[in-house]
Design a protein around this motif. Structure first.
Motif, PDB file in Angstrom:
ATOM      1  N   UNK A  38       0.844  -1.256  -0.012  1.00  0.00           N
ATOM      2  CA  UNK A  38       0.083  -0.002   0.062  1.00  0.00           C
ATOM      3  C   UNK A  38       0.893   1.168   0.032  1.00  0.00           C
ATOM      4  N   UNK A  39       1.888   1.310   0.821  1.00  0.00           N
ATOM      5  CA  UNK A  39       2.638   2.484   0.945  1.00  0.00           C
ATOM      6  C   UNK A  39       3.421   2.792  -0.395  1.00  0.00           C
ATOM      7  N   UNK A  40       3.866   1.614  -1.026  1.00  0.00           N
ATOM      8  CA  UNK A  40       4.570   1.767  -2.283  1.00  0.00           C
ATOM      9  C   UNK A  40       3.593   2.255  -3.302  1.00  0.00           C
ATOM     10  N   UNK A  41       2.429   1.820  -3.366  1.00  0.00           N
ATOM     11  CA  UNK A  41       1.360   2.161  -4.367  1.00  0.00           C
ATOM     12  C   UNK A  41       1.243   3.903  -4.162  1.00  0.00           C
ATOM     13  N   UNK A  42       0.956   4.224  -2.691  1.00  0.00           N
ATOM     14  CA  UNK A  42       0.608   5.753  -2.566  1.00  0.00           C
ATOM     15  C   UNK A  42       1.727   6.504  -2.943  1.00  0.00           C
ATOM     16  N   UNK A  43       2.990   6.171  -2.668  1.00  0.00           N
ATOM     17  CA  UNK A  43       4.318   7.033  -3.147  1.00  0.00           C
ATOM     18  C   UNK A  43       4.233   7.277  -4.683  1.00  0.00           C
ATOM     19  N   UNK A  44       4.029   6.086  -5.337  1.00  0.00           N
ATOM     20  CA  UNK A  44       3.857   5.917  -6.901  1.00  0.00           C
ATOM     21  C   UNK A  44       2.849   6.909  -7.252  1.00  0.00           C
ATOM     22  N   UNK A  45       1.714   6.903  -6.649  1.00  0.00           N
ATOM     23  CA  UNK A  45       0.790   7.615  -7.260  1.00  0.00           C
ATOM     24  C   UNK A  45       0.916   9.254  -6.860  1.00  0.00           C
ATOM     25  N   UNK A  46       1.571   9.390  -5.809  1.00  0.00           N
ATOM     26  CA  UNK A  46       1.876  10.641  -5.082  1.00  0.00           C
ATOM     27  C   UNK A  46       3.155  11.227  -6.046  1.00  0.00           C
ATOM     28  N   UNK A  47       3.935  10.803  -6.488  1.00  0.00           N
ATOM     29  CA  UNK A  47       5.215  11.069  -7.420  1.00  0.00           C
ATOM     30  C   UNK A  47       4.356  11.127  -8.691  1.00  0.00           C
ATOM     31  N   UNK A  48       3.416  10.543  -9.081  1.00  0.00           N
ATOM     32  CA  UNK A  48       2.863  10.494 -10.361  1.00  0.00           C
ATOM     33  C   UNK A  48       2.173  12.148 -10.555  1.00  0.00           C
ATOM     34  N   UNK A  49       1.625  12.247  -9.572  1.00  0.00           N
ATOM     35  CA  UNK A  49       0.621  13.410  -9.336  1.00  0.00           C
ATOM     36  C   UNK A  49       1.574  14.645  -9.452  1.00  0.00           C
ATOM     37  N   UNK A  50       2.592  14.458  -8.638  1.00  0.00           N
ATOM     38  CA  UNK A  50       3.511  15.628  -8.616  1.00  0.00           C
ATOM     39  C   UNK A  50       4.289  16.066  -9.992  1.00  0.00           C
ATOM     40  N   UNK A  51       4.622  14.751 -10.544  1.00  0.00           N
ATOM     41  CA  UNK A  51       5.041  14.784 -11.967  1.00  0.00           C
ATOM     42  C   UNK A  51       4.169  15.567 -13.015  1.00  0.00           C
ATOM     43  N   UNK A  52       2.917  15.224 -12.973  1.00  0.00           N
ATOM     44  CA  UNK A  52       1.859  15.823 -13.742  1.00  0.00           C
ATOM     45  C   UNK A  52       1.880  17.279 -13.487  1.00  0.00           C
ATOM     46  N   UNK A  53       1.840  17.718 -12.332  1.00  0.00           N
ATOM     47  CA  UNK A  53       1.683  19.208 -11.966  1.00  0.00           C
ATOM     48  C   UNK A  53       2.958  19.766 -12.451  1.00  0.00           C
ATOM     49  N   UNK A  54       3.949  19.231 -12.273  1.00  0.00           N
ATOM     50  CA  UNK A  54       5.384  19.857 -12.665  1.00  0.00           C
ATOM     51  C   UNK A  54       5.215  19.938 -14.193  1.00  0.00           C
ATOM     52  N   UNK A  55       4.749  18.933 -14.950  1.00  0.00           N
ATOM     53  CA  UNK A  55       4.773  18.954 -16.215  1.00  0.00           C
ATOM     54  C   UNK A  55       3.780  19.882 -16.897  1.00  0.00           C
ATOM     55  N   UNK A  56       2.785  20.149 -16.476  1.00  0.00           N
ATOM     56  CA  UNK A  56       1.649  21.084 -16.749  1.00  0.00           C
ATOM     57  C   UNK A  56       2.220  22.466 -16.441  1.00  0.00           C
ATOM     58  N   UNK A  57       2.947  22.684 -15.219  1.00  0.00           N
ATOM     59  CA  UNK A  57       3.395  24.056 -14.856  1.00  0.00           C
ATOM     60  C   UNK A  57       4.536  24.398 -15.942  1.00  0.00           C
ATOM     61  N   UNK A  58       5.499  23.628 -16.036  1.00  0.00           N
ATOM     62  CA  UNK A  58       6.694  23.842 -16.974  1.00  0.00           C
ATOM     63  C   UNK A  58       6.229  24.253 -18.536  1.00  0.00           C
ATOM     64  N   UNK A  59       5.186  23.182 -18.915  1.00  0.00           N
ATOM     65  CA  UNK A  59       4.932  23.504 -20.586  1.00  0.00           C
ATOM     66  C   UNK A  59       4.219  24.779 -20.532  1.00  0.00           C
ATOM     67  N   UNK A  60       3.196  25.094 -19.514  1.00  0.00           N
ATOM     68  CA  UNK A  60       2.303  26.212 -19.412  1.00  0.00           C
ATOM     69  C   UNK A  60       3.315  27.294 -19.485  1.00  0.00           C
ATOM     70  N   UNK A  61       4.334  27.616 -18.800  1.00  0.00           N
ATOM     71  CA  UNK A  61       5.123  28.401 -18.489  1.00  0.00           C
ATOM     72  C   UNK A  61       6.140  28.732 -19.817  1.00  0.00           C
ATOM     73  N   UNK A  62       6.396  27.500 -20.459  1.00  0.00           N
ATOM     74  CA  UNK A  62       7.227  27.511 -21.892  1.00  0.00           C
ATOM     75  C   UNK A  62       6.372  28.279 -22.766  1.00  0.00           C
ATOM     76  N   UNK A  63       5.013  27.966 -22.825  1.00  0.00           N
ATOM     77  CA  UNK A  63       3.986  28.300 -24.053  1.00  0.00           C
ATOM     78  C   UNK A  63       3.716  29.814 -23.752  1.00  0.00           C
ATOM     79  N   UNK A  64       3.417  30.122 -22.475  1.00  0.00           N
ATOM     80  CA  UNK A  64       3.329  31.626 -22.335  1.00  0.00           C
ATOM     81  C   UNK A  64       4.274  32.450 -22.643  1.00  0.00           C
ATOM     82  N   UNK A  65       5.653  31.812 -22.283  1.00  0.00           N
ATOM     83  CA  UNK A  65       6.496  32.865 -22.761  1.00  0.00           C
ATOM     84  C   UNK A  65       6.900  32.831 -24.345  1.00  0.00           C
TER      85      UNK A  65
END
Lengths: 344, 378
Positions: free
Chosen positions: B12-39
């Motif tokens: 369960x712990x591993x699953x949660x960690x993986x899910x959380x990491x994926x979530x963070x990665x998704x937000x970072x991805x959206x944030x950085x591409x958003x930033x790049x496109x805005x620039x």
């Protein structure tokens, strides 16, 4: 509520589309329009009388809508190759940034922050908007100073709010501001007497007055509080499209200056009286090629929508129910501020 | 080792960690591409615009603002406006809801009918319609010079409700605040010292008397205590004005909210077992005492969770102010978006503002809930 949801949706749409790779890339909008076969142009959420209004058959009409049609004709050869996207004032900038629309033709004032920070560029002014104040007639106000202490209403989020604040503050006139997001609520408040005066764009005030239950209950006060040049907006970097827009506006003005109308454009084309007109109507080549269009684009535009004066008369001028005088929106040789560019 | 990996908890712990990491990665991805496109589109980003002056005035604000105020100040004023309307709405909706609920559970047929009619009307018409309706009613009242008046001191016109207002200065407010704090402190200390009821009243009265003396001596001599509105030209001067926008929103939301709150309270009241009420009556308590000592405390526990939900909902409904021109937080954010063009930043601020407001509201309701909760069994 609708505009609230729409603004939010626009924000979310911008957030999402900004985050996705390959969003609307500036620079190739002109070819994107040509590939798509239609132009995405701005309408309004509801009716902005005289400029973008929906008639009882659900069709868009008005001064800005005619310019959308003219641009569609210049690029795609047909005034019907245009999709009018209903859009609020607040939504227009996120919408163009995210690629939901190709151009903003929505009496948009040329301001520094829009020109720079928003990543947009403006065409030559296609309309000169004088700002006036319209007061309740029963107040008997002859100048804006007579309205001291009154409630001044305006459209929320437009340049009017700023212009009004500047004028009244610099003249030391105290007032109570009140602004509305939706045109319908603004008019309802004015007609109910919630506002002592409505500040705005001359044509808008005239249209609002005509539609009042009792037009005589409202009086436009003669003082011009500010002049605002209105431009057509494209994304920064969309130079090819901006060129087309500028020369389209210029062609409409040149046609009026030379007396070319929707009715007689074929005669002019058959026997052009001057080399300039020859070039304008595509009798001698060059006018289209330089812009990436066909050489007869200006001819198509004039035969589809007429010249600048005809558009004006039909939508807001003498031929419309608003009967707005041309005023400053006349050609330079008729006492106005408009002029065509040099077509060489 | 394999046993370790097979353990359910590790899984369960591993699953949660993986899910959380994926979530963070998704937000970072959206944030950085958003930033790049805005620039790439040449748009200015960041919160620098908050320091700039807006150039447009606010129609209504509790703190001093002008067209020279910065975006930060104006947004803050908008948040305060939302808080004001929101809190007042909650208070009125609750008080009115309480009345409606008691009408609904009454044994009197007429009272029950009145309560039911109220709920059915105000619960079934959309909030936005009610707000627009009350606003239209208020703007169709006479002009200031023909205003309805109550004894020439209060006026109702299409400019709103103008009332006499006490004259306060900043120091007056400080005095009042200090007195309130002192009274509260004394009460808290009094509980520890086991003061009698009369003792506590005496102490609070002394504090109030002291505050009044301080207020009267500290103010500018001959300054009026109360400012009475007067018609001057197009408007009223003096007093305090409740604008039609403010009133329309407040009345519309309070009535709408009262219908819902009333039903929640009714549910709470009905959840109290009849036997307990009968037991109270058997002990010789009066009907009022039964209500106060048995019914309301028990009902409170049952209805608090759904009441918290309803409160948060009402707080969010203040955004309807935009429709009738009230300068609530949402309307200010909307205008700011249009004037500054900083859409993403401002939507972020809007979300953060409401998150903060409603989180605070939810947390305080939870606190109350915890205090009221039965400790141990029945």
């Amino acid at each position: 509520m609708t505009s609230k949801i729409v603004t939010l949706a626009a924000g979310v749409a911008l957030a999402v589309s900004a985050a996705l790779p390959a969003t609307a890339q500036a620079g190739d909008t002109l070819s994107a329009i040509q590939e798509r076969g239609s132009l995405l142009c701005t309408g309004h959420n509801g009716s902005y009388l005289g400029f973008a209004e929906v008639d009882d058959q659900g069709k868009w009409q008005g001064f800005d809508i005619e310019f959308c049609r003219a641009l569609a004709t210049a690029i795609l050869g047909s005034p019907d190759a245009v999709q009018i996207v209903p859009i609020s004032w607040a939504q227009r900038f996120p919408a163009i940034q995210s690629g939901d629309i190709d151009v903003i033709i929505k009496v948009t004032g040329w301001t520094q922050s829009r020109d720079t920070e928003l990543g947009l560029q403006f065409s030559l002014p296609y309309f000169i908007g004088p700002f006036y104040v319209m007061a309740q007639s029963e107040l008997g106000a002859e100048s804006i100073a007579d309205l001291e202490g009154g409630v001044f209403c305006a459209n929320a989020g437009t340049t009017v709010e700023r212009v009004l604040a500047d004028y009244l503050e610099s003249n030391g006139i105290e007032y109570q501001p009140l602004s509305f997001e939706s045109g319908e609520e603004l008019r309802a408040a004015l007609y109910a007497g919630r506002c002592d005066a409505l500040a705005g764009f001359g044509p808008f005030l005239a249209a609002t007055r005509v539609n009042a239950p009792d037009p005589d209950s409202l009086t436009i006060i003669g003082e011009v509080i500010q002049l605002e040049p209105e431009g057509i907006v494209v994304r920064e970097g969309d130079d090819a499209l901006l060129d087309v827009v500028n020369w389209m506006v210029s062609a409409l003005l040149l046609a009026e200056q030379e007396g070319i109308t929707q009715a007689n454009v074929d005669e002019f084309r058959a026997s052009p009286p001057s080399p300039t007109i020859e070039r304008l109507l595509g009798v001698s080549p060059g006018v289209g090629e330089r812009l990436g269009l066909s050489d007869d684009w200006a001819y198509n535009v004039i035969s589809a929508v007429g010249n600048y004066g005809e558009i004006y008369d039909r939508t807001v001028g003498e031929g419309s129910r608003y009967k707005l005088p041309r005023g400053l929106n006349n050609l330079w040789n008729n006492g106005g501020l408009l002029y065509p560019l040099v077509l060489d | 080792m394999t046993a370790f990996l097979r353990s359910k908890r590790v899984h369960a712990t591993i699953l949660q960690c993986v899910f959380f990491a994926a979530l963070v990665a998704l937000f970072v991805f959206l944030g950085t591409t958003g930033q790049r496109n805005i620039e790439a589109q040449g748009m200015a980003t960041g919160f620098g615009f908050l320091e700039r002056s807006t150039g447009w005035p606010m129609a209504f604000s509790m703190i001093e603002t002008s067209s020279r105020s910065t975006y930060a100040q104006v947004l803050w004023a908008g948040l305060l406006n939302t808080l004001l309307v929101g809190v007042l709405t909650l208070v009125f909706a609750t008080l009115l809801g309480l009345v409606v609920a008691f009408l609904r559970v009454s044994t009197n047929l007429l009272a029950r009918f009145a309560g039911t009619t109220f709920v059915e009307i105000f619960r079934n018409v959309p909030a936005i319609l009610q707000v627009v309706f009350w606003y239209a009613v208020l703007t169709h009242t006479p002009r200031p010079r023909d205003a309805y008046t109550l004894g020439e001191v209060a006026f109702l016109s299409n400019r709103g409700l103008v009332l006499p207002a006490p004259v306060f200065s900043g120091t007056d407010l400080l005095t009042i605040l200090a007195a309130l704090l002192a009274a509260f402190g004394v009460l808290a200390a009094g509980r520890k010292l086991n003061l009698t009821r009369r003792g506590r009243i005496l102490v609070v009265a002394t504090v109030i008397a002291l505050a009044v003396v301080l207020w009267l001596t500290g103010r500018v001599p001959d300054a009026p205590l109360v400012s009475v509105p007067e018609l001057a030209g197009l408007r009223f001067v003096g007093g305090m004005t409740l604008s039609p926008e403010f009133l329309g929103l407040l009345v519309g939301l309070s009535l709408f909210g009262a219908a819902y709150v009333g039903e929640i309270i009714r549910g709470g009241l009905l959840s109290v077992e009849k036997g307990k009420l009968e037991a109270g009556a058997a002990l010789g308590l009066s009907p009022w005492q039964v209500n106060r000592l048995i019914r309301i405390p028990l009902a409170c526990r049952a209805m608090l969770p759904s009441l918290a939900n309803q409160y948060i909902w009402l707080m969010k409904a203040t955004t309807l102010g935009l429709v009738i021109g009230f300068s609530d937080f949402f309307a200010i954010v909307s205008t700011s978006i249009n004037q500054s063009g900083q859409t993403l930043e401002l939507i972020g601020i809007l979300m953060a503002g409401f998150l903060l407001l409603n989180y605070a509201l939810g947390t305080s309701m939870n606190l109350v809930n915890r205090r009221l909760k039965l400790k141990g069994g029945h």
